[in-house]
Design a protein around this motif. Structure first.
Motif, mmCIF file in Angstrom:
data_model
loop_
_atom_site.group_PDB
_atom_site.id
_atom_site.type_symbol
_atom_site.label_atom_id
_atom_site.label_comp_id
_atom_site.label_asym_id
_atom_site.label_seq_id
_atom_site.Cartn_x
_atom_site.Cartn_y
_atom_site.Cartn_z
ATOM 1 N N ILE A 10 -6.302 4.505 5.191
ATOM 2 C CA ILE A 10 -5.494 3.480 5.852
ATOM 3 C C ILE A 10 -4.139 4.023 6.277
ATOM 4 C CG2 ILE A 10 -6.635 1.549 4.698
ATOM 5 C CD1 ILE A 10 -4.045 1.424 2.914
ATOM 6 N N GLN A 11 -3.983 5.338 6.285
ATOM 7 C CA GLN A 11 -2.780 5.998 6.800
ATOM 8 C C GLN A 11 -1.482 5.544 6.111
ATOM 9 O OE1 GLN A 11 -5.063 4.821 9.326
ATOM 10 N NE2 GLN A 11 -5.913 6.838 9.627
ATOM 11 N N CYS A 12 -1.534 5.337 4.807
ATOM 12 C CA CYS A 12 -0.334 4.888 4.110
ATOM 13 C C CYS A 12 0.631 6.043 3.881
ATOM 14 C CB CYS A 12 -0.695 4.240 2.772
ATOM 15 S SG CYS A 12 -1.241 5.425 1.523
ATOM 16 N N SER A 13 0.147 7.281 3.977
ATOM 17 C CA SER A 13 0.938 8.511 3.883
ATOM 18 C C SER A 13 1.428 8.831 2.462
ATOM 19 C CB SER A 13 2.126 8.512 4.867
ATOM 20 O OG SER A 13 3.225 7.767 4.381
ATOM 21 N N ARG A 14 0.921 8.113 1.463
ATOM 22 C CA ARG A 14 1.316 8.451 0.088
ATOM 23 C C ARG A 14 1.001 9.908 -0.251
ATOM 24 N NH1 ARG A 14 -0.602 3.875 -4.226
ATOM 25 N NH2 ARG A 14 1.009 2.313 -3.861
ATOM 26 N N CYS A 15 -0.219 10.354 0.118
ATOM 27 C CA CYS A 15 -0.641 11.712 -0.247
ATOM 28 C C CYS A 15 0.206 12.758 0.474
ATOM 29 C CB CYS A 15 -2.118 11.907 0.059
ATOM 30 S SG CYS A 15 -2.568 11.535 1.773
ATOM 31 N N ILE A 16 0.558 12.451 1.729
ATOM 32 C CA ILE A 16 1.389 13.385 2.495
ATOM 33 C C ILE A 16 2.765 13.482 1.843
ATOM 34 C CG2 ILE A 16 2.537 13.768 4.700
ATOM 35 C CD1 ILE A 16 0.207 12.442 6.078
ATOM 36 N N SER B 128 9.164 8.567 -1.641
ATOM 37 C CA SER B 128 10.149 7.968 -0.744
ATOM 38 C C SER B 128 9.551 6.729 -0.063
ATOM 39 C CB SER B 128 10.574 8.984 0.322
ATOM 40 O OG SER B 128 9.466 9.272 1.155
ATOM 41 N N ILE B 129 10.432 5.963 0.562
ATOM 42 C CA ILE B 129 9.990 4.745 1.238
ATOM 43 C C ILE B 129 9.470 5.106 2.630
ATOM 44 C CG2 ILE B 129 10.744 2.510 2.154
ATOM 45 C CD1 ILE B 129 10.782 2.612 -0.888
ATOM 46 N N ALA B 130 8.242 4.675 2.938
ATOM 47 C CA ALA B 130 7.697 4.955 4.264
ATOM 48 C C ALA B 130 7.717 3.704 5.138
ATOM 49 C CB ALA B 130 6.275 5.493 4.161
ATOM 50 N N GLY B 131 7.439 2.574 4.539
ATOM 51 C CA GLY B 131 7.501 1.309 5.288
ATOM 52 C C GLY B 131 6.466 1.189 6.383
ATOM 53 N N ASN B 132 5.332 1.886 6.251
ATOM 54 C CA ASN B 132 4.388 1.881 7.367
ATOM 55 C C ASN B 132 3.216 0.916 7.215
ATOM 56 O OD1 ASN B 132 2.484 3.195 5.688
ATOM 57 N ND2 ASN B 132 3.289 5.190 6.241
ATOM 58 N N CYS B 133 2.926 0.461 5.990
ATOM 59 C CA CYS B 133 1.712 -0.351 5.842
ATOM 60 C C CYS B 133 1.949 -1.802 6.258
ATOM 61 C CB CYS B 133 1.164 -0.294 4.413
ATOM 62 S SG CYS B 133 2.058 -1.281 3.205
ATOM 63 N N TYR C 21 0.818 -1.214 0.000
ATOM 64 C CA TYR C 21 0.000 0.000 0.000
ATOM 65 C C TYR C 21 0.854 1.267 0.000
ATOM 66 C CZ TYR C 21 -4.139 -2.781 1.145
ATOM 67 O OH TYR C 21 -5.161 -3.681 1.115
ATOM 68 N N CYS C 22 1.784 1.341 0.920
ATOM 69 C CA CYS C 22 2.468 2.634 1.098
ATOM 70 C C CYS C 22 3.563 2.850 0.061
ATOM 71 C CB CYS C 22 3.014 2.784 2.515
ATOM 72 S SG CYS C 22 4.344 1.656 2.966
ATOM 73 N N TYR C 23 4.111 1.760 -0.486
ATOM 74 C CA TYR C 23 5.161 1.932 -1.487
ATOM 75 C C TYR C 23 4.595 2.523 -2.774
ATOM 76 C CZ TYR C 23 8.419 0.831 -5.206
ATOM 77 O OH TYR C 23 9.242 0.936 -6.299
ATOM 78 N N LYS D 51 13.308 -11.983 11.753
ATOM 79 C CA LYS D 51 11.860 -11.883 11.591
ATOM 80 C C LYS D 51 11.553 -11.466 10.157
ATOM 81 C CE LYS D 51 12.066 -7.339 13.786
ATOM 82 N NZ LYS D 51 11.624 -6.489 14.876
ATOM 83 N N LEU D 52 10.269 -11.389 9.845
ATOM 84 C CA LEU D 52 9.895 -10.967 8.500
ATOM 85 C C LEU D 52 10.379 -9.532 8.275
ATOM 86 C CD1 LEU D 52 6.220 -12.309 8.259
ATOM 87 C CD2 LEU D 52 8.337 -13.451 7.601
ATOM 88 N N VAL D 53 10.715 -9.227 7.045
ATOM 89 C CA VAL D 53 11.164 -7.868 6.733
ATOM 90 C C VAL D 53 10.236 -7.288 5.675
ATOM 91 C CG1 VAL D 53 13.564 -8.399 7.256
ATOM 92 C CG2 VAL D 53 12.748 -8.630 4.906
ATOM 93 N N ILE D 54 10.199 -5.956 5.598
ATOM 94 C CA ILE D 54 9.354 -5.351 4.580
ATOM 95 C C ILE D 54 10.147 -5.251 3.278
ATOM 96 C CG2 ILE D 54 7.660 -4.145 5.971
ATOM 97 C CD1 ILE D 54 9.423 -1.674 5.901
ATOM 98 N N GLY D 55 9.550 -5.762 2.217
ATOM 99 C CA GLY D 55 10.228 -5.814 0.930
ATOM 100 C C GLY D 55 10.578 -4.445 0.381
ATOM 101 N N CYS D 56 9.771 -3.429 0.755
ATOM 102 C CA CYS D 56 9.979 -2.103 0.171
ATOM 103 C C CYS D 56 11.226 -1.430 0.714
ATOM 104 C CB CYS D 56 8.750 -1.212 0.405
ATOM 105 S SG CYS D 56 8.476 -0.798 2.131
ATOM 106 N N ALA D 57 11.688 -1.850 1.892
ATOM 107 C CA ALA D 57 12.824 -1.156 2.512
ATOM 108 C C ALA D 57 14.036 -2.066 2.648
ATOM 109 C CB ALA D 57 12.429 -0.614 3.877
#
Lengths: 422, 529
Positions: free
Chosen positions: B148-154, B40-45, B33-35, B57-63
């Motif tokens: 969903i607070q992905c912050s893309r728009c921000i 820029s990369i937010a890594g929040n979703c 969602y957030c990517y 542990k699992l890692v986020i693919g975007c970061a």
């Protein structure tokens, strides 16, 4: 035992530089600046086995070596984490209010060790007294030449900058603290990059807790071997402050060697249980975020590794004692409310999960619980742990999982009888 | 080039690329969602959690940047479990108002809920109520419950437009997106936040409640509202499929969305271009050929117009800089055949900005300069018309905006006016013969942007009324006037004629232009900075 960290706190005017110097204060800084290289200071701290007192217990000397070896390319910063906000923890407050110069000396020596030109002290905003005392102490240190330009004629300069927080638990998380200090919303950052690579304003930064830094002058002054002689060497050494609260006769801060037996803290130092007719039921040994111990698990020493072996953590050493009159459902509800309120909302599992757990616990506590809620709570915790940006999610989920697991009968009673068994 | 293994497949990755980018470049998907590639990369979703061997542990693919020998699993049990967990969290406080949500049908929350969700909710808690229609700017409405607070728009407002209107307010699950009082989301690119919003939290005022997106036909084309020519998808629909209160019968443009083109517009487009389609309907259309104000058959109108052209005296041609290369070239041949003076009107408003907007609103000014010569753009017919030196004036209307179709100059002493264009405005009203032409989105062709980038504009729907492509009007006129012009049957044939003559277009053909267009005229390529 000789009191180390708290040796000054009971003295009259202990927060003044005169009293601090009178007790041998700033001699360690003098020693470091006159006879030791920054690397030698780091080596000594590394040898001492000092582990971070903020909660994670990471070896401090090792953390310092993560700073870039190349000096002068970008400024290095030391960030003192004085945003003590973990429920049940009030040890840093004692040091800041009653012996601020010990912290400042620790900050200066540590800044020297990591080649930092500025040390920021991020103080919890609600700690108004700490802020006032530190402000005065910093002014005194500057006036005496312990801080600022060319400290003690050594040619080394370091600024001390006090920054009061604005009242968010999350800003005690080291990367959120940096974001907040930079003037932004207190959101934790993704790691990597780690602060030692890219911290404050992208510059190499080390973050240490107040109590951690307060240990540094003693290690420099008395040596690593002396430090290792206290407590349980090699990995659980040194003096330790314990914040004791809850159902005990004498709650408060107690200093003891690392590895103090829990029953000694409660029954000797703490004067025993508050009411003689209510025996011990449970202890949260390291601030509200760590897994709870049942009374029958309380034969344990309060140090990093002994508590880890019991499936919990020393954390911030905020020891919360609960007697048999405590409703564990209600206690957990209160804890979960805190984390739901303090979750920054940046990442999904913590933002949504903390509030969900809180609302389920609200229902359980008020007799609206369902059978499915017990497993659901455990499940939600599992969906949060390890999947978040920072450790707040884990901190919110761990107490929930441990309370439900260890006091399941009590939660079950709430479901079955719509009332509390206590 | 680091080599790594993704789901058992050995993959070569770009150095410095992330796991998510590498998976996407393989044509596979890890839900996220957030990517967004333009931010820029937010890594929040936390939706793109994947398993990397040796990670605790699992890692986020975007970061997570790929390293040599990395072993990644995107479909293992722990990954699937985490994905289902995230979906449960996303839907926990979501209003589930898909039946009235404009995003439905192109909503990542819907898509991923179907693919990765559990299909039912384990929550019995009341869902929090937030504001559902927050007016945050001239073009954008915010539904705080759907967010969903992905912050893309921000991040878009912080990083792309650098205007920073949007921000998070409150904390935890009370977090909402919003603007500061008195500082609406009013930058020139605000519509992009609607495109990048993965859910229905941000909707475009000009599109919300207009249609269900699955009724739209999306045609790749280029915007001609300025000299940038942003690549777009033109979404069109008809009455049967579209909820409308205006009694609309025919197929119309309903929205424009930017289409990724690294050479031209990147991921974005401006609001002016995005809403430029509205001008197509801002004036009445010229539905049938007219003569002296009366409707006449096409053949009669053409014959009359041809007669006017054939007469003695000077002919002048006033063209729009938004016409396609094909139309412009056809008009050039006609002008040469009757020795007409040609002028291309300039449309210049505002200033160039540092992102996309151009002051030159002529969507094909560069193409006009190539085909008709720069002199045609520098020339004004006003004086000649005033002086009575023009016997027959052909005014070709603007294919996009009727406001850019000129009326005749005041006091013009023109004996004969032929109008060709989509709208019945300006010169059309005073014309002796008015011939309907296809508007933008109704005809195929090519346009050249200020960088010399040639792109195709494509017919998204049939022309309204009797309108037909400009080059066909020219062909009919020439035929009736007894002039020898090629008998083109398609825009590509017109282009082939043009490329044989116009040096900047030489060697090119419609088939070569492709979806992203090409640099023409010997202009070197380069992604805009």
């Amino acid at each position: 035992m000789e009191r180390i960290l708290t040796r000054n706190v009971d003295k009259h005017d202990s927060e003044t530089i005169a009293v601090y110097e009178g007790g041998g204060g700033y001699q360690a800084l003098r020693k470091a600046l006159s006879g030791m290289s920054p690397e030698a200071v780091t080596d000594e701290v590394k040898k001492s086995g000092l582990r971070g007192r903020g909660g994670a217990g990471f070896p401090t000397g090792l953390k310092w070596t993560f700073m870039p070896k190349e000096v002068g390319k970008k400024p290095h910063y030391l960030l003192c984490n004085a945003d003590e906000s973990e429920p049940g923890t009030f040890k840093d407050r004692l040091l800041m209010e009653r012996d601020p110069h010990l912290l400042l000396e620790g900050c200066l020596i540590s800044s020297y060790a990591i080649h930092a030109s500025v040390c920021f002290i991020y103080v919890r905003g609600e700690y108004v007294r700490s802020i006032r005392v530190l402000e005065r102490a910093i002014a005194e240190a500057y006036a005496k030449g312990y801080a600022g330009k060319n400290i003690l004629g050594s040619g080394w300069s370091c600024e001390l900058v006090l920054h009061p927080g604005a009242g968010a638990y999350i800003c005690g998380e080291e990367t959120a603290m940096m974001t907040s200090l930079e003037g932004n919303r207190g959101y934790p950052r993704l790691k990597p990059p780690f602060p030692a690579q890219a911290g404050l304003w992208g510059c190499p930064t080390t973050i240490n807790n107040v109590e951690t830094l307060a240990n540094v002058p003693f290690i420099v002054e008395r040596g690593a071997d002396w430090f290792l002689s206290i407590g349980k060497a090699p990995k659980n050494s040194g003096p330790k402050l314990y914040s004791l609260s809850g159902h005990v006769k004498r709650p408060g801060n107690y200093e003891a060697p690392m590895g103090l037996p829990l029953h000694e803290l409660i029954y000797d130092l703490g004067g025993g249980m508050l009411r003689d007719d209510r025996p011990l039921k449970a202890v949260i040994p390291g601030g509200s975020s760590v897994p709870v111990l049942r009374a029958d698990e309380c034969e344990v020493d309060l140090d990093f590794d002994s508590l880890a072996a019991k499936g919990t953590m020393l954390g911030s050493a905020g020891v919360m004692v609960m007697d048999s009159g405590t409703c564990m459902v209600n206690a957990l509800r209160r804890i979960s409310h805190f984390y739901a309120h303090e979750s920054c909302g940046q990442c999904t599992p913590c933002r949504e999960g903390c509030g969900w757990m809180e609302r389920i616990l609200d229902r359980l506590d008020t007799g609206e619980g369902r059978q499915a809620d017990l497993d659901l709570l455990h499940d939600i915790g599992g969906q949060i742990i390890g999947n978040t940006i920072c450790a707040l999610g884990d901190a919110a989920a761990m107490p929930v999982q441990s309370f439900v697991k260890k006091f399941r009968d009590e939660f079950q009673y709430h479901v079955d009888h719509k009332a509390c068994m206590v | 080039m680091p080599k790594l293994t993704i789901d058992g497949q050995e993959v070569e990755a770009q150095p410095g690329a992330t796991v998510l980018q590498t998976v996407l470049s393989q044509g596979r998907v890890v839900p996220h969602y957030c990517y967004h590639p333009g931010l820029s990369i937010a890594g929040n979703c936390r939706m793109c959690l994947v398993e990397v061997e040796k990670a605790p542990k699992l890692v986020i693919g975007c970061a997570t940047v790929v390293t040599e020998g990395m072993v990644v699993r995107t479909e293992s049990e722990p990954v699937k479990k985490a994905r289902a967990a995230m979906m449960e969290f996303f839907l926990l406080n979501h209003p589930l108002d898909c039946p009235i949500c404009d995003q439905a049908g192109e909503c990542k929350l819907q898509d991923y809920a179907v693919e990765h969700g559990r299909g039912y909710s384990r929550s019995v808690e009341p869902r929090p109520a937030f504001n559902k229609a927050v007016d945050i700017g001239p073009h954008v409405m915010l539904d705080q419950e759907r967010c969903i607070q992905c912050s893309r728009c921000i991040r878009f407002c912080d990083e792309v437009t650098r205007t920073g209107e949007l921000a998070f307010f409150q904390r935890g699950d009370r977090t909402v997106i919003g603007v500061a009082p008195g500082r609406p989301l009013a930058n020139s690119y605000s519509g992009n936040v609607v495109d990048i919003c993965p859910v229905g939290a941000l909707t475009l005022k000009e599109f919300r409640f207009q249609t269900r997106v699955w009724y739209l036909k999306n045609t790749p084309s280029a915007c001609i509202a300025c000299a940038r020519n942003c690549s777009v998808f033109v979404g069109t629909g008809t009455q049967r499929q579209i909820m409308t209160t205006s009694g609309q019968q025919d197929e119309r443009v309903k929205r424009l969305v930017p289409r990724y083109n690294p050479e031209v517009n990147g991921h974005w487009m401006c609001d002016e271009g995005r809403l430029s389609w509205r001008s197509l309907y801002a004036a009445p259309r010229l539905m049938q050929a007219k003569s002296e104000g009366a409707t006449v058959a096409w053949e009669d109108a053409i014959a009359k117009a041809a007669g006017l052209l054939r007469g003695k005296g000077k002919v002048a041609l006033s063209l729009s800089p938004r016409l396609t290369c094909e139309d412009l070239y056809a008009w050039r041949l006609l002008a040469e055949a009757v020795s007409a003076q040609v002028s291309v009107r300039r449309i210049v408003r505002g200033e160039d900005d540092s992102l996309l907007l151009r002051a030159d609103k002529g969507g094909n000014s560069r193409g006009a300069a190539w085909i008709l010569g720069q002199a045609a753009l520098d020339r004004s017919l006003t004086d000649a018309v005033r002086a009575g030196a023009v016997e027959a004036l052909v005014v070709v209307g603007d294919p996009l905006d009727p406001a850019d179709t000129p009326a005749l100059p005041a006091g013009a002493a023109v004996g004969r006016v032929i109008f060709v264009g989509p709208h019945e405005v300006g010169a059309a009203e005073a014309a002796h013969v008015a011939l309907p032409a296809a508007a933008w989105a109704e005809e195929d062709g090519t346009v050249v942007n200020f960088q010399g980038h040639l792109q195709r504009v494509q017919r998204a729907h049939l022309p309204h009324g009797e309108g037909r492509p400009g080059w066909r009007v020219v062909r009919d006129l020439a035929e009736a006037a007894g002039l020898t012009l090629p008998g083109w049957a398609a825009a590509s044939e017109v282009f082939a004629s043009a490329s044989a003559v116009v040096p900047e277009l030489s060697g090119l053909a419609h088939a070569d232009v492709g979806i992203l267009g090409v640099r023409a005229g010997g202009v070197s390529t380069g992604v805009p900075g």
